[in-house]
Design a protein around this motif. Structure first.
Motif, PDB file in Angstrom:
ATOM      1  N   GLU A  80      -9.412   0.706  -2.535  1.00 12.19           N
ATOM      2  CA  GLU A  80      -8.572  -0.488  -2.365  1.00 12.19           C
ATOM      3  C   GLU A  80      -7.786  -0.463  -1.069  1.00 12.19           C
ATOM      4  O   GLU A  80      -7.380  -1.516  -0.561  1.00 12.19           O
ATOM      5  CB  GLU A  80      -7.603  -0.620  -3.545  1.00 12.19           C
ATOM      6  CG  GLU A  80      -8.276  -0.984  -4.864  1.00 12.19           C
ATOM      7  CD  GLU A  80      -8.958   0.203  -5.520  1.00 12.19           C
ATOM      8  OE1 GLU A  80      -8.815   1.315  -4.973  1.00 12.19           O
ATOM      9  OE2 GLU A  80      -9.619   0.020  -6.565  1.00 12.19           O
ATOM     10  N   LEU A  81      -7.556   0.738  -0.511  1.00 13.66           N
ATOM     11  CA  LEU A  81      -6.782   0.820   0.725  1.00 13.66           C
ATOM     12  C   LEU A  81      -7.537   0.262   1.924  1.00 13.66           C
ATOM     13  O   LEU A  81      -6.916  -0.184   2.897  1.00 13.66           O
ATOM     14  CB  LEU A  81      -6.397   2.281   0.999  1.00 13.66           C
ATOM     15  CG  LEU A  81      -5.519   2.964  -0.057  1.00 13.66           C
ATOM     16  CD1 LEU A  81      -5.324   4.427   0.301  1.00 13.66           C
ATOM     17  CD2 LEU A  81      -4.175   2.266  -0.172  1.00 13.66           C
ATOM     18  N   PHE A  82      -8.881   0.283   1.862  1.00 11.10           N
ATOM     19  CA  PHE A  82      -9.683  -0.133   3.005  1.00 11.10           C
ATOM     20  C   PHE A  82     -10.266  -1.528   2.826  1.00 11.10           C
ATOM     21  O   PHE A  82     -10.980  -2.006   3.705  1.00 11.10           O
ATOM     22  CB  PHE A  82     -10.830   0.866   3.229  1.00 11.10           C
ATOM     23  CG  PHE A  82     -10.351   2.273   3.458  1.00 11.10           C
ATOM     24  CD1 PHE A  82      -9.758   2.627   4.647  1.00 11.10           C
ATOM     25  CD2 PHE A  82     -10.483   3.231   2.469  1.00 11.10           C
ATOM     26  CE1 PHE A  82      -9.305   3.913   4.859  1.00 11.10           C
ATOM     27  CE2 PHE A  82     -10.035   4.524   2.678  1.00 11.10           C
ATOM     28  CZ  PHE A  82      -9.431   4.868   3.869  1.00 11.10           C
ATOM     29  N   GLU A  83      -9.987  -2.162   1.694  1.00 15.50           N
ATOM     30  CA  GLU A  83     -10.473  -3.518   1.506  1.00 15.50           C
ATOM     31  C   GLU A  83      -9.601  -4.491   2.297  1.00 15.50           C
ATOM     32  O   GLU A  83      -8.382  -4.528   2.131  1.00 15.50           O
ATOM     33  CB  GLU A  83     -10.456  -3.895   0.020  1.00 15.50           C
ATOM     34  CG  GLU A  83     -11.486  -3.134  -0.798  1.00 15.50           C
ATOM     35  CD  GLU A  83     -11.430  -3.533  -2.262  1.00 15.50           C
ATOM     36  OE1 GLU A  83     -10.508  -4.325  -2.605  1.00 15.50           O
ATOM     37  OE2 GLU A  83     -12.264  -3.057  -3.044  1.00 15.50           O
ATOM     38  N   LYS A  84     -10.216  -5.257   3.118  1.00 19.37           N
ATOM     39  CA  LYS A  84      -9.491  -6.209   3.951  1.00 19.37           C
ATOM     40  C   LYS A  84      -9.302  -7.511   3.179  1.00 19.37           C
ATOM     41  O   LYS A  84     -10.174  -7.954   2.434  1.00 19.37           O
ATOM     42  CB  LYS A  84     -10.265  -6.496   5.246  1.00 19.37           C
ATOM     43  CG  LYS A  84     -10.390  -5.277   6.143  1.00 19.37           C
ATOM     44  CD  LYS A  84     -11.119  -5.634   7.418  1.00 19.37           C
ATOM     45  CE  LYS A  84     -11.240  -4.422   8.336  1.00 19.37           C
ATOM     46  NZ  LYS A  84     -11.955  -4.766   9.591  1.00 19.37           N
ATOM     47  N   GLU A  85      -8.162  -8.101   3.351  1.00 19.83           N
ATOM     48  CA  GLU A  85      -7.892  -9.384   2.714  1.00 19.83           C
ATOM     49  C   GLU A  85      -8.738 -10.477   3.370  1.00 19.83           C
ATOM     50  O   GLU A  85      -8.942 -10.474   4.583  1.00 19.83           O
ATOM     51  CB  GLU A  85      -6.411  -9.744   2.842  1.00 19.83           C
ATOM     52  CG  GLU A  85      -5.489  -8.775   2.124  1.00 19.83           C
ATOM     53  CD  GLU A  85      -4.046  -9.202   2.230  1.00 19.83           C
ATOM     54  OE1 GLU A  85      -3.802 -10.236   2.887  1.00 19.83           O
ATOM     55  OE2 GLU A  85      -3.189  -8.500   1.667  1.00 19.83           O
ATOM     56  N   PRO A  86      -9.272 -11.391   2.556  1.00 20.21           N
ATOM     57  CA  PRO A  86     -10.087 -12.460   3.146  1.00 20.21           C
ATOM     58  C   PRO A  86      -9.267 -13.334   4.090  1.00 20.21           C
ATOM     59  O   PRO A  86      -8.097 -13.623   3.846  1.00 20.21           O
ATOM     60  CB  PRO A  86     -10.557 -13.264   1.918  1.00 20.21           C
ATOM     61  CG  PRO A  86      -9.563 -12.942   0.848  1.00 20.21           C
ATOM     62  CD  PRO A  86      -9.119 -11.520   1.107  1.00 20.21           C
ATOM     63  N   ALA A  87      -9.901 -13.700   5.161  1.00 20.21           N
ATOM     64  CA  ALA A  87      -9.208 -14.526   6.156  1.00 20.21           C
ATOM     65  C   ALA A  87      -8.901 -15.900   5.561  1.00 20.21           C
ATOM     66  O   ALA A  87      -9.719 -16.457   4.819  1.00 20.21           O
ATOM     67  CB  ALA A  87     -10.070 -14.684   7.406  1.00 20.21           C
TER      68      ALA A  87
END
Length: 285
Positions: free
Chosen positions: A134-141
């Protein structure tokens, strides 16, 4: 002292001393970088640490090692990275190059830069551990906002509802709903009319009540004999009033009005009484 001298004379001690003199014994890396005062040796220890890091990074790529082993390897790699940083600072103090500025970036097996520029880093299979992914999941633009011109392109007759009847579904539904509304309105009107008619009948019945002051003369006027008998029995004379006599309802209203005035004079203030009198005067009561 004799015991130490005997230990020094053993074959193993003499063999180790001979190897040290020949330079064949592997020298151990100092625990603290500040203990090293020679630049070549500091460079040597830095290269040794980099070699150990590369070996452990290759080992941590295997996801079948288990969660605990992967976490231990990741901790060891981060510990070696901190130690390498200490040796780079010591090399700079001894007059060597500044590896923190000119050194290559840390890359993984895919050639990508290791996530996390500072602090604790995750390598290989450690990035897929529970709680780490979860730390490396980027939030959707966020979706780009449309301009006013783009919004106006979608505004047509259908936007204003002019084509809602073309589908053939809305009109039957509206007709059915209109029919139901009309039936409800008719039922409501009938109920109101029945209640209004019943109220008028009740009012007429109340108006038709006999007045207590009405004189009933059931006998015919030309029957003088019966009139004389009636006068003799009652001992009085029947007469018809030629002045307006109040009805029962008017008497009740007068009593209620009088009671109100008594209560108003008893409990109301003088100011309120004056205002009430003025209002009655204006209304002509």
């Amino acid at each position: 002292m004799a015991r130490n001298a005997e230990k020094a004379m053993t074959a193993l001690a003499r063999f180790r001393q001979a190897q040290l003199e020949e330079g064949k014994v592997k020298e151990r890396r100092p625990f603290l970088a500040s203990e090293c005062s020679e630049l070549p040796k500091a460079e040597k220890w830095r290269r040794q640490i980099i070699s150990e890091i590369s070996k452990k990074v290759a080992q941590i790529q295997n996801a079948g090692l288990g969660e605990f082993r992967i976490r231990d390897l990741n901790d060891e790699i981060n510990k070696l990275l901190r130690e390498k940083g200490h040796w780079e600072v010591r090399i700079k103090e001894l007059g060597g190059p500044d590896y923190a500025r000119v050194g290559p970036k840390m890359l993984d097996h895919e050639g990508k830069e290791v996530p996390g520029n500072r602090g604790y880093k995750y390598f290989g299979a450690a990035r897929d551990l529970p709680g780490v992914r979860e730390l490396f999941e980027k939030e959707p633009a966020p979706a780009p906002r449309k301009t006013r011109g783009e919004l106006m392109k979608e505004v047509d007759a259908e936007y204003y509802g002019y084509r809602d009847e073309d589908d053939g579904v809305l009109l039957p539904l509206e007709a059915q709903y209109e029919k139901q509304v009309v039936m409800d309105a008719v039922q409501k009107w009938k109920k109101e009319r029945e209640s209004r008619l019943s109220g008028e009948k009740q009012q007429e019945e109340e108006e038709e009540e006999e007045s207590i002051y009405t004189v009933h003369n059931d006998e015919p006027d030309d029957d003088e004999e019966s009139r004389e008998e009636q006068e003799g029995e009652e001992g009085g004379v029947t007469f018809i009033s030629h002045v307006p006599v109040p009805s029962q309802r008017e008497v009740e209203e007068a009593l209620v009005r009088r009671k109100k005035m008594e209560l108003l004079q008893r409990y109301a203030s003088e100011t309120l009484q004056a205002q009430s009198q003025e209002a009655r005067t204006l209304l002509g009561l």
